[in-house]
Structure formats: C-alpha cells, structure tokens
Motif scaffolding. Sequence first.
Motif, PDB file in Angstrom:
ATOM      1  N   ALA A  11       0.863  -1.179  -0.074  1.00 59.93           N
ATOM      2  CA  ALA A  11       0.037  -0.058   0.122  1.00 59.93           C
ATOM      3  C   ALA A  11       0.821   1.029   0.046  1.00 59.93           C
ATOM      4  CB  ALA A  11      -0.801   0.097   1.237  1.00 59.93           C
ATOM      5  N   MET A  12       2.085   1.100   0.455  1.00 54.84           N
ATOM      6  CA  MET A  12       2.866   2.344   0.481  1.00 54.84           C
ATOM      7  C   MET A  12       3.602   2.695  -0.750  1.00 54.84           C
ATOM      8  SD  MET A  12       4.368   1.343   4.507  1.00 54.84           S
ATOM      9  CE  MET A  12       5.433   2.543   4.680  1.00 54.84           C
ATOM     10  N   TYR A  13       3.554   1.876  -1.691  1.00 56.00           N
ATOM     11  CA  TYR A  13       3.974   1.996  -2.942  1.00 56.00           C
ATOM     12  C   TYR A  13       2.968   3.069  -3.262  1.00 56.00           C
ATOM     13  CZ  TYR A  13       7.394  -1.830  -2.670  1.00 56.00           C
ATOM     14  OH  TYR A  13       8.381  -2.475  -2.161  1.00 56.00           O
ATOM     15  N   PHE A  14       1.638   2.868  -3.279  1.00 58.76           N
ATOM     16  CA  PHE A  14       0.711   3.615  -3.974  1.00 58.76           C
ATOM     17  C   PHE A  14       0.049   4.728  -3.167  1.00 58.76           C
ATOM     18  CE2 PHE A  14       0.516  -0.869  -5.275  1.00 58.76           C
ATOM     19  CZ  PHE A  14       0.677  -0.576  -6.613  1.00 58.76           C
ATOM     20  N   LEU A  15       0.003   4.705  -2.036  1.00 58.58           N
ATOM     21  CA  LEU A  15      -0.421   5.866  -1.100  1.00 58.58           C
ATOM     22  C   LEU A  15       0.055   7.275  -1.461  1.00 58.58           C
ATOM     23  CD1 LEU A  15      -0.887   4.307   2.384  1.00 58.58           C
ATOM     24  CD2 LEU A  15      -2.963   5.010   0.844  1.00 58.58           C
ATOM     25  N   PRO A  16       1.317   7.351  -1.619  1.00 59.67           N
ATOM     26  CA  PRO A  16       1.913   8.823  -1.713  1.00 59.67           C
ATOM     27  C   PRO A  16       1.717   9.151  -3.183  1.00 59.67           C
ATOM     28  CG  PRO A  16       3.802   7.151  -1.804  1.00 59.67           C
ATOM     29  CD  PRO A  16       2.436   6.554  -1.284  1.00 59.67           C
ATOM     30  N   GLN A  61       3.699  19.015 -15.433  1.00 58.86           N
ATOM     31  CA  GLN A  61       4.569  18.680 -14.343  1.00 58.86           C
ATOM     32  C   GLN A  61       3.908  17.330 -13.834  1.00 58.86           C
ATOM     33  OE1 GLN A  61       4.464  23.027 -13.065  1.00 58.86           O
ATOM     34  NE2 GLN A  61       6.739  22.418 -12.216  1.00 58.86           N
ATOM     35  N   ARG A  62       2.745  17.151 -13.272  1.00 61.13           N
ATOM     36  CA  ARG A  62       2.301  16.065 -12.503  1.00 61.13           C
ATOM     37  C   ARG A  62       2.382  15.036 -13.413  1.00 61.13           C
ATOM     38  NH1 ARG A  62      -3.303  18.368 -11.786  1.00 61.13           N
ATOM     39  NH2 ARG A  62      -3.954  16.455 -10.690  1.00 61.13           N
ATOM     40  N   LEU A  63       2.105  14.978 -14.834  1.00 59.12           N
ATOM     41  CA  LEU A  63       2.208  13.793 -15.689  1.00 59.12           C
ATOM     42  C   LEU A  63       3.679  13.544 -15.556  1.00 59.12           C
ATOM     43  CD1 LEU A  63       1.107  11.798 -17.719  1.00 59.12           C
ATOM     44  CD2 LEU A  63       1.321  13.816 -19.458  1.00 59.12           C
ATOM     45  N   ALA A  64       4.580  14.320 -15.766  1.00 59.63           N
ATOM     46  CA  ALA A  64       6.149  14.062 -15.703  1.00 59.63           C
ATOM     47  C   ALA A  64       6.358  13.266 -14.387  1.00 59.63           C
ATOM     48  CB  ALA A  64       6.937  15.302 -15.954  1.00 59.63           C
ATOM     49  N   ALA A  65       5.849  13.574 -13.391  1.00 56.90           N
ATOM     50  CA  ALA A  65       6.214  12.977 -12.066  1.00 56.90           C
ATOM     51  C   ALA A  65       5.620  11.664 -11.999  1.00 56.90           C
ATOM     52  CB  ALA A  65       5.489  14.174 -11.070  1.00 56.90           C
ATOM     53  N   TYR A  66       4.304  11.419 -12.502  1.00 53.81           N
ATOM     54  CA  TYR A  66       3.806  10.419 -12.547  1.00 53.81           C
ATOM     55  C   TYR A  66       4.654   9.178 -13.423  1.00 53.81           C
ATOM     56  CZ  TYR A  66      -0.816  10.718 -10.518  1.00 53.81           C
ATOM     57  OH  TYR A  66      -1.915  10.982  -9.359  1.00 53.81           O
ATOM     58  N   GLU A  67       5.094   9.769 -14.611  1.00 55.42           N
ATOM     59  CA  GLU A  67       5.759   8.686 -15.384  1.00 55.42           C
ATOM     60  C   GLU A  67       7.187   8.451 -14.760  1.00 55.42           C
ATOM     61  OE1 GLU A  67       5.826  11.156 -19.004  1.00 55.42           O
ATOM     62  OE2 GLU A  67       3.973  10.269 -19.751  1.00 55.42           O
ATOM     63  N   MET A  68       7.846   9.613 -14.175  1.00 56.85           N
ATOM     64  CA  MET A  68       8.951   9.201 -13.558  1.00 56.85           C
ATOM     65  C   MET A  68       9.020   8.291 -12.492  1.00 56.85           C
ATOM     66  SD  MET A  68      10.801  10.044 -10.586  1.00 56.85           S
ATOM     67  CE  MET A  68       9.793  11.610  -9.803  1.00 56.85           C
ATOM     68  N   LEU A  69       8.038   8.293 -11.581  1.00 56.88           N
ATOM     69  CA  LEU A  69       7.698   7.499 -10.529  1.00 56.88           C
ATOM     70  C   LEU A  69       7.480   5.892 -10.993  1.00 56.88           C
ATOM     71  CD1 LEU A  69       5.383   9.822  -8.058  1.00 56.88           C
ATOM     72  CD2 LEU A  69       7.569   8.869  -7.621  1.00 56.88           C
ATOM     73  N   MET A  70       6.690   5.844 -12.038  1.00 64.58           N
ATOM     74  CA  MET A  70       6.462   4.526 -12.707  1.00 64.58           C
ATOM     75  C   MET A  70       7.864   3.896 -13.113  1.00 64.58           C
ATOM     76  SD  MET A  70       3.488   3.856 -11.788  1.00 64.58           S
ATOM     77  CE  MET A  70       3.732   4.986 -10.477  1.00 64.58           C
ATOM     78  N   ASP A  71       8.401   4.490 -13.847  1.00 60.54           N
ATOM     79  CA  ASP A  71      10.070   4.221 -14.301  1.00 60.54           C
ATOM     80  C   ASP A  71      10.651   3.828 -12.976  1.00 60.54           C
ATOM     81  OD1 ASP A  71      11.953   3.867 -16.298  1.00 60.54           O
ATOM     82  OD2 ASP A  71      12.867   5.652 -15.413  1.00 60.54           O
ATOM     83  N   GLU A  72      10.881   4.725 -12.237  1.00 64.16           N
ATOM     84  CA  GLU A  72      11.929   4.308 -11.178  1.00 64.16           C
ATOM     85  C   GLU A  72      11.564   3.329 -10.245  1.00 64.16           C
ATOM     86  OE1 GLU A  72      14.846   5.665 -11.287  1.00 64.16           O
ATOM     87  OE2 GLU A  72      14.719   7.316 -12.306  1.00 64.16           O
ATOM     88  N   LEU A  73      10.133   3.218  -9.993  1.00 62.49           N
ATOM     89  CA  LEU A  73       9.560   2.147  -9.050  1.00 62.49           C
ATOM     90  C   LEU A  73       9.852   0.683  -9.736  1.00 62.49           C
ATOM     91  CD1 LEU A  73       6.714   3.694  -7.687  1.00 62.49           C
ATOM     92  CD2 LEU A  73       8.584   3.053  -6.402  1.00 62.49           C
TER      93      LEU A  73
END
Length: 354
Positions: A131-136, A151-163
């Motif tokens: 759950a702590m992967y998704f809550l933030p 910027q929000r879309l870029a943040a989402y894409e970055m988070l998915m790539d790095e995770l």
Amino acid sequence: MRETLAEWRPAIDEAIADIVPREIDAEYLESFFGEPTYEYDPEGIQRALADPLWELLDRGGKRWRAVLFLVFVEGFGEDPAEYLPYACIPEILHNGTIIVDDVEDEASIRRGEPALHHLYGRDIALNAGNAMYFLPLKIVTENPAGVSAEQRLAAYEMLMDELNRTHLGQGMDIRWHNQGEVRVTPDQYLEMCACKTGCLGRIVARLAAIITDQPSEVEEAVARYAELTAVAFQIGDDILDVENSLGRAGDFGKEFGNDVREGKKTLLVIHALEESAPEAAARLSEILGADENTDEEVLEALSLLEEAGSIEYARNRALELAARARDELETVEFDDETDRKLREFTEFVIERDV
C-alpha cells in the motif's frame, strides 16, 4: 547534515500524518479514498495500515530522502515548506520497501526491534508495504503546491519508471542470496544497488526538479548525484553490517551478522571471493550458502572478509562514488549553502556509525 536532518524530521512526520494519520476514522477514509460503496472498517484499516506504518516510523530512521528533497527544492529557489507533502513521497516509498524487503529476506530485526511481519503477520506486513507504494501517489493527484498538469504527468511517469527499476534491483538481490552458487561481478552488484537503492535517490532528485520546473539537464545531473550517493550509502550499509557484528560500530538495529545469515552477495563478499585463497573462498561460499549459521560461523565469515581486505576495498569504492557525486554538483548552479549541504551529505552516508 545531521543538524538539517534533525531540523526537518518533526515537520516531515507531521506531513506524513496528514497522509496516513496515526488514528484512522471514517472521515479520513472518505476524504482520502472517497465515499465507500457500502461501509469502511476504520478499526480494521487502523490495524492493517496505520499501526504498522507508524510502528516502523516511530522506531527511528533519519528521513534523509525527504530532507534531501527539501534541500534540492530550496536550492532551486523555492520555499521547501510549501512542498512538504511531496517530501513524503520518497519517505513513504522507502519505508514500504523496507517492510516488503524484510518479509522477502525473512529478517528478524529492523531498527532494533522485531521486523513488522513478526508483530503483525506476513499478510498484514505485505499488504501495508505494498500500500505504501501507492498511497503517496495521491499527493501528486491532490497537487498541494499547485504545479502544472504537465509537471504532474512528468512526475507520474518518472515514479513509474523508477519504481519498476527498484523491483529489478530487488529481484537481482533475492536471486543472488537464494542461489548460493551464483557468481556476481562488482558491476552487477553496483547495478543492483543503482536499481534497488539508487532509484529511490533518483526519485528524490528528479521529483524536486520536476515540480520546480527545472531544465532536463539539471534534472539529469541531480539524479546522477542522488544515485551515486545512494549507492555509496548502500555500500556503507554493508560495511556497517560487518563492523557492527565485529563490535566496531554503533547499534545498527539489525541482527548480528545479518548479511552473512541471509547469504547476501555484498561488494565485500564479491571482493573476498575473488581475492582470497581458494580454501578461504570455498569456506566463505559454504557459510553463505548454508540454510542456517551459528554465531561462530558468522564470525568466521566476517573474519574472512576482513582478512581479504574487503572492508577497506568497499570503503574506497564508496568514497570514489561519493566523489563522483560531488563532481555532478559542478554542473548545477546551486547557492553556496545548498552546495555545502549536498557535499556534506555525500560524506555523511559513508562516515555515519549507525
């Protein structure tokens, strides 16, 4: 850097409590997750989510990922207090990986006390960690600092790539210590660290750059700085595990000889297997590959690492990575105070004693 960590920690914990309160009630559940289709169970969610999370957070941890994020934000000319919710993203992610990692490694101790799956059960621990992967990610949705849609879309894409890369690193690590005969090269180990630990560092730096609208070359430079520093941190962690078990470090908060008992292929082990005499290397492999080890066998393995010069070798590699991290700062025009803090941090991750 220790002063900066201590200064920001209370505010970070307060911000985390806004995302996952210590006490769960129906009002919070509806505001965060939306209206229920039928009816939420606040007491059950308290036990399954909030209690494990705060049990772990209250044990300690330096919150360095969150603090490093805030240092970057300030260095980019923004008020870090306005971005506190975003600082919680890497911190919550990190603690989620800890919970899952301890289950996968069958760890006994975390931060000086029983690992969460021993307190709450494997099912609750795994669910809370996942759950702590998704809550933030909800923070990006709620957009507390008012950043643009791009910027929000870029943040989402970055988070998915790095995770995703984080899980590649964890997968490599798991296979290596489950398969005793696997030989790992130093570069493979460093790649594992770059994924497993480095990606969380990259999230810190890239998120700060993205939401403050920095150019791509700045984002790339601070990401390289953070990755190199995080890999140096991981090597420092491996060294501390050995030195703590030999009685030469502070209270590390993990089981005596933790990495040896788990059969971890750390940089120290890889070096010792390559540099030791055949008999010593074979004995080290035998101990690491055993299902269980006595304290005497763990100490024997640690002595073999020391005799091979592997502690000093690993420390030198960590210092080299930290120096390369500092070189990355030359390409970014930070103010003197930010530059000082970032340079100090590369020293802190190696020289800390716990």
